[in-house]
Design a protein around this motif. Sequence first.
Motif, PDB file in Angstrom:
ATOM      1  N   ASP A 202       0.829  -1.209   0.000  1.00  0.00           N
ATOM      2  CA  ASP A 202       0.000   0.000   0.000  1.00  0.00           C
ATOM      3  C   ASP A 202       0.860   1.254   0.000  1.00  0.00           C
ATOM      4  OD1 ASP A 202       0.892  -0.418   2.584  1.00  0.00           O
ATOM      5  OD2 ASP A 202      -1.004   0.058   3.549  1.00  0.00           O
ATOM      6  N   GLU A 203       2.107   1.122   0.448  1.00  0.00           N
ATOM      7  CA  GLU A 203       3.045   2.248   0.429  1.00  0.00           C
ATOM      8  C   GLU A 203       3.891   2.234  -0.836  1.00  0.00           C
ATOM      9  OE1 GLU A 203       6.628   3.999   3.267  1.00  0.00           O
ATOM     10  OE2 GLU A 203       4.849   3.097   4.164  1.00  0.00           O
ATOM     11  N   VAL A 204       4.255   1.046  -1.295  1.00  0.00           N
ATOM     12  CA  VAL A 204       5.037   0.888  -2.527  1.00  0.00           C
ATOM     13  C   VAL A 204       4.260  -0.064  -3.437  1.00  0.00           C
ATOM     14  CG1 VAL A 204       7.219   0.123  -3.537  1.00  0.00           C
ATOM     15  CG2 VAL A 204       7.223   1.288  -1.337  1.00  0.00           C
ATOM     16  N   PRO A 205       3.349   0.449  -4.254  1.00  0.00           N
ATOM     17  CA  PRO A 205       2.533  -0.432  -5.080  1.00  0.00           C
ATOM     18  C   PRO A 205       3.286  -1.091  -6.225  1.00  0.00           C
ATOM     19  CG  PRO A 205       1.998   1.876  -5.509  1.00  0.00           C
ATOM     20  CD  PRO A 205       2.910   1.864  -4.329  1.00  0.00           C
ATOM     21  N   ASP A 206       4.390  -0.494  -6.664  1.00  0.00           N
ATOM     22  CA  ASP A 206       5.196  -1.121  -7.711  1.00  0.00           C
ATOM     23  C   ASP A 206       6.631  -0.637  -7.566  1.00  0.00           C
ATOM     24  OD1 ASP A 206       5.888   1.154  -9.685  1.00  0.00           O
ATOM     25  OD2 ASP A 206       3.717   1.364  -9.462  1.00  0.00           O
ATOM     26  N   LEU A 207       7.520  -1.274  -8.308  1.00  0.00           N
ATOM     27  CA  LEU A 207       8.956  -0.989  -8.177  1.00  0.00           C
ATOM     28  C   LEU A 207       9.485  -0.064  -9.259  1.00  0.00           C
ATOM     29  CD1 LEU A 207      10.456  -4.475  -7.188  1.00  0.00           C
ATOM     30  CD2 LEU A 207       9.931  -2.524  -5.704  1.00  0.00           C
TER      31      LEU A 207
END
Length: 296
Positions: A202-207
């Motif tokens: 939820d904080e880092v949805p993708d890289l």
Amino acid sequence: MRLVTYSFDARHGAGTAEHPGAVVVAPDGTDRVLDLAEATAGATLAQVLADDDALAAVRSAVAAADPATLPVLGRERLAPPVRPSKILCLGYNYAGHAEAGVGERPEHPNVFVKTPNVLRGPAEAVVLPRAATEPDYEGEIAVVIGRRAYQVAEADAMAHVAGYTLFDDVSDRDWQHRSSQWTLGKSIDGFGPLGPWVVTTDEVPDLGGRDVVVERNGVVTVRASTDAMVFPVAFLVHHLSQVMTLEPGDVISTGTPARSDEAQAAHTPLTDGDTVTVRVTGLGELTTTFVTAKES
């Protein structure tokens, strides 16, 4: 959220206990840790990540906490955030870091296994045994599985990812190249520092678009973008789950970019006192110190 597992002296009896915790920022800018043992009824962090109700309880506990009253996060007390049943690693998963004779994009991911005995917490020193004559390092982003995954479609794969952490894929190149299988060179005791925390999706949805920097003794040896990753996370989860069940807490380490030409030309095996730092935008940093084994 940033979620950790930290250790402390057990209240009753010998040994240590491990609790999940949440890292929150106090008004003075310091990282503080909220003990989640009560909010999660004694569950491990992997169990929390697999349970929507437990995650909701964690978010409520974080929202209700006063960060100024919480203890400062002590990295020396952090355990590996999860203790995976399997650690699956990728070789040559960044453009420009390809095996001789293999093009920029291999047809299939090059997957190898590290065994759970490699795990070390983010502040634990890695001991270099005398048998390891060519120890080396590779800083990587690790995917943490949150939901059991078996034969999942690529379109559904990210629903099975809990978050991301950092991993130092320490190897001994001599042992690695003694046979066609990399297992012994990759699975020496302690050759897998993991942490310091899991950053949830939820904080880092993708890289996408994240800087990956690796330093040895303060000198940058790797600088790249996650945009150069050959096989994305969703594909990796899909691909691996076709033949094995990925369990909550399992780790997929996504590979390391190539070192700079200058760093590769100057490279020497790790030795006593060396430090390696892995730093990724939005995920934090992991610093490992290496020490030689004491004479028995």
